[in-house]
Design an enzyme around this catalytic site. Sequence first.
Site, PDB file in Angstrom:
ATOM      1  N   THR A  22       0.833  -1.211   0.000  1.00 38.25           N
ATOM      2  CA  THR A  22       0.000   0.000   0.000  1.00 38.25           C
ATOM      3  C   THR A  22       0.868   1.261   0.000  1.00 38.25           C
ATOM      4  OG1 THR A  22      -0.082  -0.078   2.407  1.00 38.25           O
ATOM      5  CG2 THR A  22      -1.903  -1.124   1.234  1.00 38.25           C
ATOM      6  N   ALA A 270       5.366   5.249   9.828  1.00 32.55           N
ATOM      7  CA  ALA A 270       4.282   4.834   8.939  1.00 32.55           C
ATOM      8  C   ALA A 270       4.750   5.050   7.522  1.00 32.55           C
ATOM      9  CB  ALA A 270       3.035   5.651   9.225  1.00 32.55           C
ATOM     10  N   LYS A 271       3.966   4.545   6.566  1.00 35.07           N
ATOM     11  CA  LYS A 271       4.383   4.658   5.174  1.00 35.07           C
ATOM     12  C   LYS A 271       4.488   6.119   4.758  1.00 35.07           C
ATOM     13  CE  LYS A 271       3.279  -0.022   3.856  1.00 35.07           C
ATOM     14  NZ  LYS A 271       2.191  -0.968   3.852  1.00 35.07           N
ATOM     15  N   ARG A 272       3.893   7.041   5.540  1.00 38.16           N
ATOM     16  CA  ARG A 272       4.000   8.461   5.184  1.00 38.16           C
ATOM     17  C   ARG A 272       5.354   9.063   5.552  1.00 38.16           C
ATOM     18  NH1 ARG A 272       0.752   7.925   9.510  1.00 38.16           N
ATOM     19  NH2 ARG A 272       1.508   8.909  11.393  1.00 38.16           N
TER      20      ARG A 272
END
Length: 296
Positions: A22, A270-272
Amino acid sequence: MSPPPAPPAPPVYRGRLAPSPTGYLHLGHARTFWTAQERARAAGGTLLLRNEDLDRARCRPEFVAAMLEDLRWFGFTWQEGPDCGGPHAPYDQSARLDLYRSAFDRLRAAGLVYPCTCSRRDIAESAGAPHESGVGGGDEPLYSGRCRPERLDAAEQNRRAAWPRAGHSWRFRVPDGRRLQFIDTALGPQSAVAGETFGDFVVWRREDLPSYQLAVVVDDAAMGITEVVRGADLLVSTFRQLLLLEALGSPAPAYHHCPLLLDAAGQRLAKRHDSLSLRALRAAGRPPADLRLAWA
Ligand code: GLU
Protein backbone atom coordinates in the site's frame (compact mmCIF):
# COMPACT_ATOMS: atom_id res chain seq x y z
CA MET A 1 14.91 -57.17 19.03
CA SER A 2 13.85 -54.28 16.85
CA PRO A 3 15.28 -50.84 17.74
CA PRO A 4 12.94 -48.41 19.56
CA PRO A 5 10.98 -46.14 17.19
CA ALA A 6 12.72 -42.86 16.43
CA PRO A 7 11.18 -39.85 18.23
CA PRO A 8 9.03 -37.67 15.90
CA ALA A 9 11.09 -35.09 14.06
CA PRO A 10 10.56 -31.57 15.44
CA PRO A 11 8.55 -29.36 13.04
CA VAL A 12 10.76 -27.52 10.62
CA TYR A 13 10.70 -23.79 11.25
CA ARG A 14 8.67 -21.85 8.67
CA GLY A 15 8.44 -18.10 8.93
CA ARG A 16 7.03 -15.42 6.69
CA LEU A 17 7.38 -11.82 5.61
CA ALA A 18 3.87 -10.53 4.89
CA PRO A 19 4.01 -6.94 3.59
CA SER A 20 1.01 -5.10 2.15
CA PRO A 21 1.86 -3.14 -1.02
CA THR A 22 0.00 0.00 0.00
CA GLY A 23 3.08 2.25 -0.11
CA TYR A 24 6.87 2.05 0.13
CA LEU A 25 8.34 -0.07 2.90
CA HIS A 26 10.15 1.85 5.59
CA LEU A 27 12.85 1.16 8.14
CA GLY A 28 10.28 -0.04 10.69
CA HIS A 29 9.17 -2.83 8.37
CA ALA A 30 12.78 -3.69 7.65
CA ARG A 31 13.59 -4.03 11.33
CA THR A 32 10.69 -6.39 12.02
CA PHE A 33 11.41 -8.38 8.86
CA TRP A 34 15.08 -8.61 9.80
CA THR A 35 14.10 -10.25 13.07
CA ALA A 36 11.90 -12.67 11.10
CA GLN A 37 14.79 -13.50 8.78
CA GLU A 38 17.28 -13.98 11.64
CA ARG A 39 14.91 -16.26 13.53
CA ALA A 40 14.30 -18.41 10.45
CA ARG A 41 18.06 -18.61 9.80
CA ALA A 42 18.95 -19.43 13.40
CA ALA A 43 16.42 -22.29 13.32
CA GLY A 44 17.72 -23.57 9.96
CA GLY A 45 14.21 -23.00 8.61
CA THR A 46 12.44 -21.54 5.61
CA LEU A 47 11.32 -17.95 5.14
CA LEU A 48 8.60 -17.14 2.64
CA LEU A 49 7.32 -13.88 1.24
CA ARG A 50 3.58 -13.37 0.97
CA ASN A 51 2.15 -10.43 -0.90
CA GLU A 52 -0.86 -9.22 1.12
CA ASP A 53 -2.58 -7.37 -1.68
CA LEU A 54 -6.26 -7.71 -0.78
CA ASP A 55 -7.03 -4.04 -0.25
CA ARG A 56 -8.04 -3.15 -3.81
CA ALA A 57 -8.36 0.54 -3.10
CA ARG A 58 -4.87 0.93 -1.62
CA CYS A 59 -2.63 -1.76 -3.13
CA ARG A 60 -0.88 -0.87 -6.38
CA PRO A 61 1.25 -3.00 -8.74
CA GLU A 62 4.10 -0.50 -8.65
CA PHE A 63 4.29 -0.92 -4.88
CA VAL A 64 4.57 -4.70 -5.31
CA ALA A 65 7.55 -4.28 -7.65
CA ALA A 66 9.13 -1.71 -5.32
CA MET A 67 8.59 -3.98 -2.32
CA LEU A 68 10.51 -6.88 -3.88
CA GLU A 69 13.30 -4.61 -5.09
CA ASP A 70 13.68 -2.74 -1.78
CA LEU A 71 13.67 -5.93 0.26
CA ARG A 72 16.40 -7.46 -1.90
CA TRP A 73 18.46 -4.30 -1.74
CA PHE A 74 18.25 -4.34 2.03
CA GLY A 75 19.60 -7.90 2.16
CA PHE A 76 16.53 -10.05 2.45
CA THR A 77 16.32 -13.46 0.83
CA TRP A 78 13.34 -15.79 0.84
CA GLN A 79 12.96 -19.33 -0.35
CA GLU A 80 9.32 -19.16 -1.48
CA GLY A 81 7.38 -16.21 -2.82
CA PRO A 82 5.48 -14.57 -5.66
CA ASP A 83 8.69 -14.10 -7.65
CA CYS A 84 10.18 -17.58 -7.11
CA GLY A 85 7.18 -19.84 -6.50
CA GLY A 86 7.14 -22.74 -4.05
CA PRO A 87 4.99 -25.58 -2.80
CA HIS A 88 2.24 -23.28 -1.52
CA ALA A 89 1.88 -21.02 -4.57
CA PRO A 90 0.28 -18.66 -5.29
CA TYR A 91 1.91 -16.28 -2.79
CA ASP A 92 -0.26 -13.29 -3.76
CA GLN A 93 -3.36 -13.10 -1.58
CA SER A 94 -5.42 -11.73 -4.47
CA ALA A 95 -4.92 -15.10 -6.21
CA ARG A 96 -6.02 -17.15 -3.19
CA LEU A 97 -9.66 -16.09 -2.93
CA ASP A 98 -11.07 -19.62 -3.31
CA LEU A 99 -9.30 -20.71 -0.14
CA TYR A 100 -10.72 -17.77 1.83
CA ARG A 101 -14.22 -18.38 0.46
CA SER A 102 -14.19 -21.98 1.53
CA ALA A 103 -12.96 -21.06 5.04
CA PHE A 104 -15.75 -18.48 5.22
CA ASP A 105 -18.32 -21.08 4.13
CA ARG A 106 -17.17 -23.37 6.94
CA LEU A 107 -17.52 -20.61 9.51
CA ARG A 108 -20.97 -19.77 8.21
CA ALA A 109 -22.10 -23.40 8.16
CA ALA A 110 -20.96 -23.73 11.78
CA GLY A 111 -23.05 -20.69 12.77
CA LEU A 112 -19.97 -18.79 13.94
CA VAL A 113 -20.50 -15.65 11.84
CA TYR A 114 -23.45 -13.33 11.21
CA PRO A 115 -24.12 -10.58 8.69
CA CYS A 116 -23.75 -6.99 9.86
CA THR A 117 -25.29 -3.93 8.21
CA CYS A 118 -23.87 -1.32 10.59
CA SER A 119 -22.04 1.58 8.97
CA ARG A 120 -18.72 2.86 10.30
CA ARG A 121 -20.65 5.69 11.87
CA ASP A 122 -23.15 3.37 13.63
CA ILE A 123 -20.19 1.50 15.05
CA ALA A 124 -18.37 4.58 16.28
CA GLU A 125 -21.55 5.98 17.86
CA SER A 126 -22.64 2.83 19.64
CA ALA A 127 -19.24 1.45 20.57
CA GLY A 128 -18.75 0.16 24.07
CA ALA A 129 -15.79 1.65 25.94
CA PRO A 130 -12.61 -0.33 25.26
CA HIS A 131 -11.64 -2.21 28.38
CA GLU A 132 -9.07 -0.19 30.24
CA SER A 133 -6.93 -3.02 31.45
CA GLY A 134 -7.11 -4.76 28.08
CA VAL A 135 -4.10 -5.51 25.93
CA GLY A 136 -3.22 -2.19 24.36
CA GLY A 137 -6.75 -1.00 25.27
CA GLY A 138 -8.13 -2.50 22.05
CA ASP A 139 -7.28 -1.34 18.53
CA GLU A 140 -10.75 -0.67 17.14
CA PRO A 141 -14.06 0.32 18.72
CA LEU A 142 -15.73 -2.56 20.54
CA TYR A 143 -18.67 -3.67 18.39
CA SER A 144 -21.97 -3.28 20.26
CA GLY A 145 -23.45 -6.53 18.94
CA ARG A 146 -26.39 -4.75 17.33
CA CYS A 147 -26.62 -7.24 14.42
CA ARG A 148 -26.18 -10.35 16.58
CA PRO A 149 -29.02 -12.70 15.62
CA GLU A 150 -30.59 -12.73 19.10
CA ARG A 151 -31.03 -8.97 18.90
CA LEU A 152 -33.21 -9.31 15.79
CA ASP A 153 -36.82 -10.47 15.60
CA ALA A 154 -37.54 -13.88 14.11
CA ALA A 155 -38.66 -12.51 10.74
CA GLU A 156 -35.44 -10.54 10.33
CA GLN A 157 -33.36 -13.53 11.41
CA ASN A 158 -35.03 -15.66 8.73
CA ARG A 159 -34.57 -13.00 6.11
CA ARG A 160 -30.85 -12.71 6.88
CA ALA A 161 -30.35 -16.48 6.94
CA ALA A 162 -30.96 -16.43 3.18
CA TRP A 163 -28.56 -13.57 2.44
CA PRO A 164 -25.71 -14.14 0.01
CA ARG A 165 -22.11 -13.57 1.09
CA ALA A 166 -21.71 -10.20 -0.64
CA GLY A 167 -23.40 -6.89 0.11
CA HIS A 168 -22.84 -6.65 3.88
CA SER A 169 -20.01 -7.51 6.19
CA TRP A 170 -19.86 -10.67 8.30
CA ARG A 171 -18.66 -10.74 11.87
CA PHE A 172 -17.19 -13.55 13.90
CA ARG A 173 -19.05 -13.87 17.15
CA VAL A 174 -16.55 -13.91 20.00
CA PRO A 175 -17.16 -15.98 23.16
CA ASP A 176 -17.90 -13.16 25.61
CA GLY A 177 -15.94 -13.36 28.83
CA ARG A 178 -13.53 -16.06 27.71
CA ARG A 179 -9.92 -15.37 28.66
CA LEU A 180 -7.40 -16.14 25.94
CA GLN A 181 -3.72 -16.60 26.64
CA PHE A 182 -0.52 -17.32 24.80
CA ILE A 183 3.19 -16.97 25.45
CA ASP A 184 4.79 -14.57 23.01
CA THR A 185 8.36 -15.60 22.19
CA ALA A 186 9.44 -11.93 22.43
CA LEU A 187 7.07 -10.37 24.98
CA GLY A 188 6.23 -13.27 27.30
CA PRO A 189 2.76 -14.18 28.61
CA GLN A 190 -0.15 -12.31 27.00
CA SER A 191 -3.81 -12.42 27.84
CA ALA A 192 -7.07 -10.83 26.72
CA VAL A 193 -10.78 -11.28 27.38
CA ALA A 194 -13.10 -11.78 24.40
CA GLY A 195 -15.91 -9.24 24.38
CA GLU A 196 -13.83 -6.84 26.54
CA THR A 197 -10.42 -6.38 24.93
CA PHE A 198 -11.98 -6.84 21.50
CA GLY A 199 -15.47 -7.59 20.23
CA ASP A 200 -17.11 -9.36 17.28
CA PHE A 201 -14.82 -8.65 14.33
CA VAL A 202 -15.25 -8.62 10.57
CA VAL A 203 -14.15 -11.73 8.69
CA TRP A 204 -15.76 -10.90 5.36
CA ARG A 205 -16.11 -7.45 3.86
CA ARG A 206 -19.04 -5.86 2.11
CA GLU A 207 -17.02 -5.79 -1.16
CA ASP A 208 -16.99 -9.61 -1.09
CA LEU A 209 -13.40 -9.94 0.10
CA PRO A 210 -11.98 -11.58 3.23
CA SER A 211 -10.80 -9.34 6.03
CA TYR A 212 -7.13 -9.27 6.97
CA GLN A 213 -7.92 -11.50 10.01
CA LEU A 214 -9.40 -14.32 7.96
CA ALA A 215 -6.92 -14.21 5.08
CA VAL A 216 -3.87 -14.25 7.34
CA VAL A 217 -5.14 -17.19 9.39
CA VAL A 218 -6.04 -19.25 6.32
CA ASP A 219 -2.64 -18.56 4.75
CA ASP A 220 -0.52 -19.10 7.87
CA ALA A 221 -2.22 -22.48 8.33
CA ALA A 222 -2.10 -23.50 4.64
CA MET A 223 1.55 -22.45 4.30
CA GLY A 224 2.59 -24.37 7.43
CA ILE A 225 3.90 -21.29 9.26
CA THR A 226 5.36 -22.31 12.63
CA GLU A 227 6.16 -18.81 13.95
CA VAL A 228 4.62 -15.44 13.08
CA VAL A 229 7.05 -12.54 13.56
CA ARG A 230 5.42 -9.13 13.22
CA GLY A 231 4.94 -5.71 14.81
CA ALA A 232 3.42 -5.28 18.27
CA ASP A 233 0.60 -3.25 16.67
CA LEU A 234 -0.96 -6.61 15.78
CA LEU A 235 -0.98 -8.02 19.32
CA VAL A 236 -4.75 -7.68 19.82
CA SER A 237 -5.33 -9.20 16.39
CA THR A 238 -3.43 -12.29 17.52
CA PHE A 239 -6.27 -13.09 19.94
CA ARG A 240 -8.81 -12.77 17.12
CA GLN A 241 -6.66 -15.02 14.98
CA LEU A 242 -6.36 -17.62 17.75
CA LEU A 243 -10.17 -17.83 17.84
CA LEU A 244 -10.35 -18.22 14.06
CA LEU A 245 -7.66 -20.91 14.03
CA GLU A 246 -9.56 -22.81 16.68
CA ALA A 247 -12.84 -22.46 14.75
CA LEU A 248 -11.18 -23.74 11.58
CA GLY A 249 -9.44 -26.60 13.38
CA SER A 250 -5.92 -25.39 12.57
CA PRO A 251 -3.05 -25.46 15.07
CA ALA A 252 -1.77 -22.09 16.26
CA PRO A 253 1.76 -21.04 15.32
CA ALA A 254 4.10 -19.39 17.83
CA TYR A 255 4.01 -15.57 17.88
CA HIS A 256 6.88 -13.11 18.21
CA HIS A 257 5.77 -9.46 18.34
CA CYS A 258 8.51 -6.88 17.81
CA PRO A 259 8.47 -3.43 19.40
CA LEU A 260 7.62 -0.70 16.89
CA LEU A 261 10.25 1.72 15.67
CA LEU A 262 9.46 5.33 16.64
CA ASP A 263 10.54 8.52 14.91
CA ALA A 264 12.38 11.37 16.67
CA ALA A 265 9.05 12.75 17.92
CA GLY A 266 8.07 9.39 19.43
CA GLN A 267 5.51 8.69 16.66
CA ARG A 268 5.22 5.25 15.18
CA LEU A 269 6.81 5.02 11.73
CA ALA A 270 4.28 4.83 8.94
CA LYS A 271 4.38 4.66 5.17
CA ARG A 272 4.00 8.46 5.18
CA HIS A 273 7.51 8.87 6.69
CA ASP A 274 9.00 9.22 3.24
CA SER A 275 12.52 10.01 4.36
CA LEU A 276 12.73 6.69 6.18
CA SER A 277 11.40 4.66 3.28
CA LEU A 278 13.86 2.07 2.00
CA ARG A 279 13.60 3.81 -1.41
CA ALA A 280 14.73 7.14 -0.04
CA LEU A 281 17.51 5.64 2.09
CA ARG A 282 18.84 3.81 -0.93
CA ALA A 283 18.67 6.95 -3.08
CA ALA A 284 20.55 8.80 -0.35
CA GLY A 285 23.34 6.20 -0.57
CA ARG A 286 22.84 4.78 2.93
CA PRO A 287 24.36 1.27 3.05
CA PRO A 288 21.92 -1.27 4.56
CA ALA A 289 24.68 -2.67 6.78
CA ASP A 290 25.07 0.73 8.48
CA LEU A 291 21.33 1.03 8.98
CA ARG A 292 21.27 -2.38 10.61
CA LEU A 293 24.20 -1.50 12.87
CA ALA A 294 22.17 1.42 14.23
CA TRP A 295 19.64 -1.05 15.65
CA ALA A 296 22.18 -2.92 17.67
N1 GLU B 1 0.15 -7.44 5.90
C1 GLU B 1 0.08 -7.00 7.26
C2 GLU B 1 0.66 -5.62 7.36
O1 GLU B 1 1.44 -5.22 6.49
C3 GLU B 1 0.86 -7.83 8.24
C4 GLU B 1 0.27 -9.14 8.44
C5 GLU B 1 0.89 -9.98 9.53
O2 GLU B 1 2.10 -9.95 9.72
O3 GLU B 1 0.12 -10.71 10.13
O4 GLU B 1 0.34 -4.93 8.30
